[in-house]
Motif scaffolding. Structure first.
Motif, PDB file in Angstrom:
ATOM      1  N   ASP A  52      30.184  36.726  24.198  1.00 40.72           N
ATOM      2  CA  ASP A  52      28.855  36.134  24.052  1.00 40.72           C
ATOM      3  C   ASP A  52      28.653  35.717  22.594  1.00 40.72           C
ATOM      4  OD1 ASP A  52      26.241  35.324  24.254  1.00 40.72           O
ATOM      5  OD2 ASP A  52      25.529  37.161  25.203  1.00 40.72           O
ATOM      6  N   ALA A  53      29.317  34.648  22.217  1.00 38.22           N
ATOM      7  CA  ALA A  53      29.280  34.183  20.830  1.00 38.22           C
ATOM      8  C   ALA A  53      27.859  33.878  20.363  1.00 38.22           C
ATOM      9  CB  ALA A  53      30.163  32.950  20.659  1.00 38.22           C
ATOM     10  N   ASP A  54      26.968  33.515  21.287  1.00 39.29           N
ATOM     11  CA  ASP A  54      25.588  33.246  20.890  1.00 39.29           C
ATOM     12  C   ASP A  54      24.925  34.483  20.283  1.00 39.29           C
ATOM     13  OD1 ASP A  54      25.709  30.597  21.620  1.00 39.29           O
ATOM     14  OD2 ASP A  54      24.651  30.876  23.523  1.00 39.29           O
ATOM     15  N   LYS A  55      25.277  35.666  20.744  1.00 42.18           N
ATOM     16  CA  LYS A  55      24.693  36.893  20.179  1.00 42.18           C
ATOM     17  C   LYS A  55      25.131  37.056  18.720  1.00 42.18           C
ATOM     18  CE  LYS A  55      22.638  38.938  23.815  1.00 42.18           C
ATOM     19  NZ  LYS A  55      23.226  38.279  24.912  1.00 42.18           N
ATOM     20  N   LEU A  56      26.397  36.799  18.467  1.00 41.68           N
ATOM     21  CA  LEU A  56      26.902  36.882  17.100  1.00 41.68           C
ATOM     22  C   LEU A  56      26.191  35.854  16.222  1.00 41.68           C
ATOM     23  CD1 LEU A  56      28.933  37.647  14.820  1.00 41.68           C
ATOM     24  CD2 LEU A  56      30.434  35.908  15.801  1.00 41.68           C
ATOM     25  N   LEU A  57      26.145  34.613  16.677  1.00 44.93           N
ATOM     26  CA  LEU A  57      25.513  33.564  15.877  1.00 44.93           C
ATOM     27  C   LEU A  57      24.014  33.815  15.704  1.00 44.93           C
ATOM     28  CD1 LEU A  57      27.411  30.464  17.286  1.00 44.93           C
ATOM     29  CD2 LEU A  57      27.765  31.630  15.098  1.00 44.93           C
ATOM     30  N   MET A  58      23.366  34.353  16.725  1.00 47.00           N
ATOM     31  CA  MET A  58      21.940  34.666  16.612  1.00 47.00           C
ATOM     32  C   MET A  58      21.723  35.724  15.541  1.00 47.00           C
ATOM     33  SD  MET A  58      18.914  33.960  17.583  1.00 47.00           S
ATOM     34  CE  MET A  58      17.405  34.720  16.996  1.00 47.00           C
ATOM     35  N   GLN A  59      22.589  36.728  15.503  1.00 48.64           N
ATOM     36  CA  GLN A  59      22.467  37.745  14.454  1.00 48.64           C
ATOM     37  C   GLN A  59      22.541  37.093  13.075  1.00 48.64           C
ATOM     38  OE1 GLN A  59      24.848  41.343  14.645  1.00 48.64           O
ATOM     39  NE2 GLN A  59      25.180  40.949  16.822  1.00 48.64           N
ATOM     40  N   MET A  60      23.510  36.240  12.889  1.00 51.55           N
ATOM     41  CA  MET A  60      23.679  35.608  11.585  1.00 51.55           C
ATOM     42  C   MET A  60      22.484  34.714  11.256  1.00 51.55           C
ATOM     43  SD  MET A  60      26.360  37.176  10.842  1.00 51.55           S
ATOM     44  CE  MET A  60      27.039  36.490   9.349  1.00 51.55           C
ATOM     45  N   GLN A  61      21.961  34.010  12.249  1.00 56.58           N
ATOM     46  CA  GLN A  61      20.795  33.144  12.024  1.00 56.58           C
ATOM     47  C   GLN A  61      19.561  33.956  11.674  1.00 56.58           C
ATOM     48  OE1 GLN A  61      20.961  30.073  11.568  1.00 56.58           O
ATOM     49  NE2 GLN A  61      22.565  29.186  12.833  1.00 56.58           N
ATOM     50  N   MET A  62      19.414  35.131  12.298  1.00 53.58           N
ATOM     51  CA  MET A  62      18.204  35.894  11.993  1.00 53.58           C
ATOM     52  C   MET A  62      18.252  36.441  10.571  1.00 53.58           C
ATOM     53  SD  MET A  62      18.330  39.095  14.602  1.00 53.58           S
ATOM     54  CE  MET A  62      19.520  40.397  14.448  1.00 53.58           C
ATOM     55  N   TYR A  63      19.433  36.822  10.097  1.00 56.23           N
ATOM     56  CA  TYR A  63      19.530  37.298   8.716  1.00 56.23           C
ATOM     57  C   TYR A  63      19.198  36.157   7.746  1.00 56.23           C
ATOM     58  CZ  TYR A  63      22.144  40.974  11.129  1.00 56.23           C
ATOM     59  OH  TYR A  63      22.532  41.960  11.991  1.00 56.23           O
ATOM     60  N   ALA A  64      19.722  34.983   8.022  1.00 59.31           N
ATOM     61  CA  ALA A  64      19.464  33.829   7.150  1.00 59.31           C
ATOM     62  C   ALA A  64      17.990  33.435   7.176  1.00 59.31           C
ATOM     63  CB  ALA A  64      20.344  32.649   7.560  1.00 59.31           C
ATOM     64  N   ALA A  65      17.379  33.400   8.351  1.00 61.30           N
ATOM     65  CA  ALA A  65      15.976  32.994   8.465  1.00 61.30           C
ATOM     66  C   ALA A  65      15.056  33.976   7.757  1.00 61.30           C
ATOM     67  CB  ALA A  65      15.581  32.868   9.942  1.00 61.30           C
ATOM     68  N   ILE A  66      15.343  35.246   7.901  1.00 63.01           N
ATOM     69  CA  ILE A  66      14.501  36.261   7.264  1.00 63.01           C
ATOM     70  C   ILE A  66      14.672  36.213   5.749  1.00 63.01           C
ATOM     71  CG2 ILE A  66      14.171  38.753   7.010  1.00 63.01           C
ATOM     72  CD1 ILE A  66      14.783  38.807  10.115  1.00 63.01           C
ATOM     73  N   ALA A  67      15.892  36.052   5.291  1.00 61.13           N
ATOM     74  CA  ALA A  67      16.121  35.940   3.841  1.00 61.13           C
ATOM     75  C   ALA A  67      15.383  34.728   3.275  1.00 61.13           C
ATOM     76  CB  ALA A  67      17.617  35.841   3.548  1.00 61.13           C
TER      77      ALA A  67
ATOM     78  N   LEU B   5      32.692  32.701  10.304  1.00 58.36           N
ATOM     79  CA  LEU B   5      33.422  31.717   9.509  1.00 58.36           C
ATOM     80  C   LEU B   5      34.574  31.088  10.284  1.00 58.36           C
ATOM     81  CD1 LEU B   5      33.435  33.546   6.060  1.00 58.36           C
ATOM     82  CD2 LEU B   5      32.173  31.470   6.669  1.00 58.36           C
ATOM     83  N   GLY B   6      34.860  31.616  11.457  1.00 60.93           N
ATOM     84  CA  GLY B   6      35.862  31.010  12.331  1.00 60.93           C
ATOM     85  C   GLY B   6      37.298  31.426  12.082  1.00 60.93           C
ATOM     86  N   PHE B   7      37.512  32.553  11.410  1.00 57.44           N
ATOM     87  CA  PHE B   7      38.889  32.999  11.208  1.00 57.44           C
ATOM     88  C   PHE B   7      39.499  33.401  12.544  1.00 57.44           C
ATOM     89  CE2 PHE B   7      37.347  33.732   6.857  1.00 57.44           C
ATOM     90  CZ  PHE B   7      38.379  33.141   6.143  1.00 57.44           C
TER      91      PHE B   7
ATOM     92  N   ARG C  95      45.615  36.368   8.529  1.00 56.86           N
ATOM     93  CA  ARG C  95      45.905  37.527   7.682  1.00 56.86           C
ATOM     94  C   ARG C  95      44.646  38.241   7.200  1.00 56.86           C
ATOM     95  NH1 ARG C  95      45.057  36.159   2.380  1.00 56.86           N
ATOM     96  NH2 ARG C  95      44.999  33.928   1.937  1.00 56.86           N
ATOM     97  N   ILE C  96      43.516  37.558   7.195  1.00 57.44           N
ATOM     98  CA  ILE C  96      42.272  38.169   6.737  1.00 57.44           C
ATOM     99  C   ILE C  96      41.898  39.392   7.585  1.00 57.44           C
ATOM    100  CG2 ILE C  96      40.565  36.860   8.080  1.00 57.44           C
ATOM    101  CD1 ILE C  96      40.013  37.035   4.455  1.00 57.44           C
ATOM    102  N   TRP C  97      42.390  39.418   8.823  1.00 53.77           N
ATOM    103  CA  TRP C  97      42.095  40.530   9.726  1.00 53.77           C
ATOM    104  C   TRP C  97      43.067  41.701   9.566  1.00 53.77           C
ATOM    105  CZ3 TRP C  97      37.569  40.352  12.035  1.00 53.77           C
ATOM    106  CH2 TRP C  97      36.996  39.118  12.356  1.00 53.77           C
ATOM    107  N   SER C  98      44.094  41.549   8.753  1.00 56.66           N
ATOM    108  CA  SER C  98      45.158  42.559   8.715  1.00 56.66           C
ATOM    109  C   SER C  98      44.646  43.953   8.353  1.00 56.66           C
ATOM    110  CB  SER C  98      46.276  42.141   7.760  1.00 56.66           C
ATOM    111  OG  SER C  98      45.784  42.040   6.437  1.00 56.66           O
TER     112      SER C  98
END
Length: 186
Positions: free
Chosen positions: A95-110, A162-164, A169-172
């Motif tokens: 449910d990628a929308d849940k992840l993106l919604m989390q990120m949007q709410m942090y940005a909107a509140i900031a 960010l789409g990694f 390797r960033i996940w290693s």
């Protein structure tokens, strides 16, 4: 369809629309269109766009807490931690929308707080505190475990947003079995 059913449809549509467009980039017209109602009807269910956004944010946090609690049910310590981590990975992949919604709410509140509107984020902060408290109890009220678990979750949110890809390797660092969370599947 009852008003409560329509309201539920609006919250689900708002999560999808706000996840993709953010608070400022999403129109109430887009939400109304996704639900199949008029904008005036939408405003009979919610007083304004901010109320829709906050309802979508609260739903996102409630569902994340539910995923954690269901995964940890009957488990303790390390088993609970790994079960919650695996369940969260599935949530953000399925449910990628849940992840993106989390990120949007942090940005909107900031952004709101940067312009002096601290009230906008109060309900989201309360939801986060409830999540902290529930995770904290499941992890044996260990401050360090709770902080580490949620910190890894936020790092995963950032890297996934960010789409990694999972094989980057960033996940290693997540492959170490002593870490509470692994890379997202898929």
């Amino acid at each position: 369809m009852s008003a409560e059913d329509r309201r539920e449809s609006v919250v689900r549509a708002a999560i999808t629309e706000f996840a993709r467009g953010g608070y400022h980039g999403t129109s109430t017209e887009a939400i109304a269109k996704r639900v199949g109602v008029s904008q005036p009807y939408l405003f009979r269910l919610f007083p304004n766009k901010q109320a829709m956004f906050l309802a979508a944010s609260e739903r996102c946090l409630v569902e994340t807490r539910k995923v954690f609690m269901e995964a940890a049910e009957g488990l303790e310590g390390e088993e609970a931690l790994h079960a919650m981590a695996a369940a969260y990975q599935r949530l953000i992949v399925d449910d990628a929308d849940k992840l993106l919604m989390q990120m949007q709410m942090y940005a909107a509140i900031a952004a709101a707080e940067a312009s002096g509107d601290r009230e906008f984020g109060e309900s989201v902060r309360r939801g986060w505190v409830r999540m902290w408290d529930e995770v904290h109890l499941v992890l044996g009220a260990d401050q360090n475990e709770t902080t580490t678990f949620l910190a890894y979750g936020m790092l995963i949110n950032t890297l996934a947003s960010l789409g990694f890809p999972a094989d980057h390797r960033i996940w290693s660092g997540f492959y170490d079995s002593s870490k509470p969370v692994g890379p997202p599947a898929g």
